[in-house]
Design an enzyme around this catalytic site. Structure first.
Site: not given
Length: 475
Positions: A149, A173-174, A227-228, A249-250, A283, A378
């Protein structure tokens, strides 16, 4: 919902709440509308259509695909104002930042339109005179993505651009929090001539359900996720069953380091740009600040003075620098980290102010120690914990003391130190005397538990292509 001049950008919205997901403005709580939801069968059908369409799409000359991508790029630029407003409404970031993201997101479409024509193979010197060896690159097939998001346009275009340029079809999928931007950029892609079955946006009734479908469907050959780390690990495990290609990409925990020979004013400017963009919800934003004891007080004073000038509010209002955080649970988590640090001895440099709704006052915390939870977690919010250090060896040990390895930043004017520290930091990206490092022309990605693969640059399109080796005998 406030008026969007280009109504085609929101023509996908549904009126019936039972057929869609409610999307609200985090700054006001206002209901913006309902984004269409796909059933499990709908998603399965989307993947099957994508598989059929991919073969026709891959058969097109690269120049033809590039032409459509360039038209999509131009439409994104032409609709910057409407897309920016839409993003601010559903995500909260200030309008200027939102419009900046539109330009950033569009840059990936332009870049990969050009790279579509440069997916070169190579000739290899053969071991014997009767053979000829070559390699060619081919699209992997159907690619899918799950995007977050916090950058609802750029995280899609950074993945869709190389996928489509390579000749893959793409199903994304957003986030349920920010789906309107995703549908809007897809609508512009269709207007540019990209077939609807080649680029599809799906929203599931359950995020985990979509993840299971994406990772288990035999027609999907590639999954890209931002995301995470926790969710990325699960998706990788699920993808392993049929050996899908993955890009991850975490999470990040970026150190921002200020040495005693740094230009302090430049470091403060870089810290502001890195930390408080999108209310700290990025991030790659600076998560913990390490400042040499000799310049600690000067940096903290100047940094906090700059932070106090930030204006918090609705992103559509003039002069706002900091919008809301994305949810009440996010706000509570950030506040818990602040409270925990203060309980352990950290001090807010200026008076803390509790704000209503999803707004949070940006805060600089001094006298933070490396062992505090706020340093290892984080934060994903407008909080800057500042830690002292006394020598380079101590600094490197603390900076690398994390499972994450996405972005890092440091300020120094000593060229010998610059090379030493840049090589010693265990991160995929290092900003040296610079707080803004993201660009379409450079590879974006991390090491350790911050992910695998690279996005952007020439490496980005390789994530969506297979290398095929051809051996010609009998020559």
């Amino acid at each position: 919902m406030q008026q969007i001049q280009n109504q085609s950008l929101v023509s996908f919205m549904v009126a019936n709440p039972q057929q869609g997901i409610a999307v609200t403005n985090p700054a006001t709580g206002e209901l913006l509308g309902y984004a269409p939801v796909s059933s499990e069968n709908d998603i399965l059908n989307s993947i099957e259509r994508a598989s059929v369409a991919q073969k026709e799409w891959a058969a097109l000359p690269a120049k033809t695909r590039a032409g459509m991508l360039n038209r999509w790029f131009r439409l994104l630029i032409e609709n910057k104002a409407d897309l920016g407003r839409l993003m601010t409404l559903e995500q909260g970031k200030p309008l200027a930042e939102a419009q900046g993201e539109v330009l950033y997101g569009a840059s990936f479409i332009e870049w990969f339109a050009e790279e579509a024509k440069r997916t070169y193979g190579e000739t290899i010197p053969a071991p014997s005179a009767d053979k000829r060896l070559v390699t060619i690159k081919q699209p992997i097939g159907v690619a899918c993505a799950i995007t977050p998001w916090n950058f609802p346009i750029a995280m899609i275009t950074r993945k869709a651009g190389p996928a489509l340029a390579a000749g893959c079809s793409f199903v994304v999928k957003p986030s349920e929090s920010t789906p309107l931007s995703a549908f809007a950029v897809a609508e512009l892609a269709y207007q540019a001539g990209i077939p609807r079955d080649v680029l599809q946006v799906v929203l599931g009734e359950n995020s985990r359900q979509v993840g299971v479908i994406f990772t288990s469907h035999p027609l999907i050959r590639k999954l890209s996720f931002t995301g995470s780390t926790q969710v990325g690990s699960v998706l990788m495990q699920q993808s392993a069953a049929d050996i899908k290609r993955t890009s991850m990409e975490l999470g990040g925990n970026a150190p921002f380091i200020v040495f005693d020979d740094a230009d302090i004013d430049a470091a403060v400017a870089g810290a502001m740009a890195s930390k408080f963009r999108n209310a700290g919800q990025t991030c790659v934003c600076a998560n913990r600040f390490y400042v040499h004891s000799k310049v600690y007080d000067e940096f903290v004073a100047k940094f906090d003075a700059a932070v106090q000038k930030l204006k918090v509010g609705n992103g559509l209002e003039e002069g706002v620098n900091i919008g809301p955080v994305i949810s009440e649970s996010a706000k509570q988590g950030i506040q818990a980290l602040i409270d925990g640090a203060i309980a352990q001895g950290a001090q807010p440099v200026s008076e803390l102010k509790k704000l209503d709704g999803l707004f949070m006052q940006p805060v600089v915390l001094k006298d933070v120690t490396h062992d505090m939870k706020i340093v290892s977690e984080e934060i994903f919010g407008p909080v800057a914990p500042v830690i002292r250090f006394d020598n380079d060896e101590q600094l490197i040990e603390m900076a690398n003391d994390t499972i994450y390895g996405l972005a890092s930043y440091f300020y120094s004017q000593n060229i010998h130190r610059v090379w030493k520290i840049a090589e010693a930091l265990e991160y995929g990206m290092v900003g040296i005397n610079e707080g803004m490092i993201s660009t379409e022309v450079a590879p974006f990605g991390g090491v350790k538990q911050s992910g695998i693969g690279r996005e952007g640059a020439k490496q980005g399109i390789d994530e969506y292509m297979d290398v095929k080796y051809l051996c010609f005998g009998g020559n």
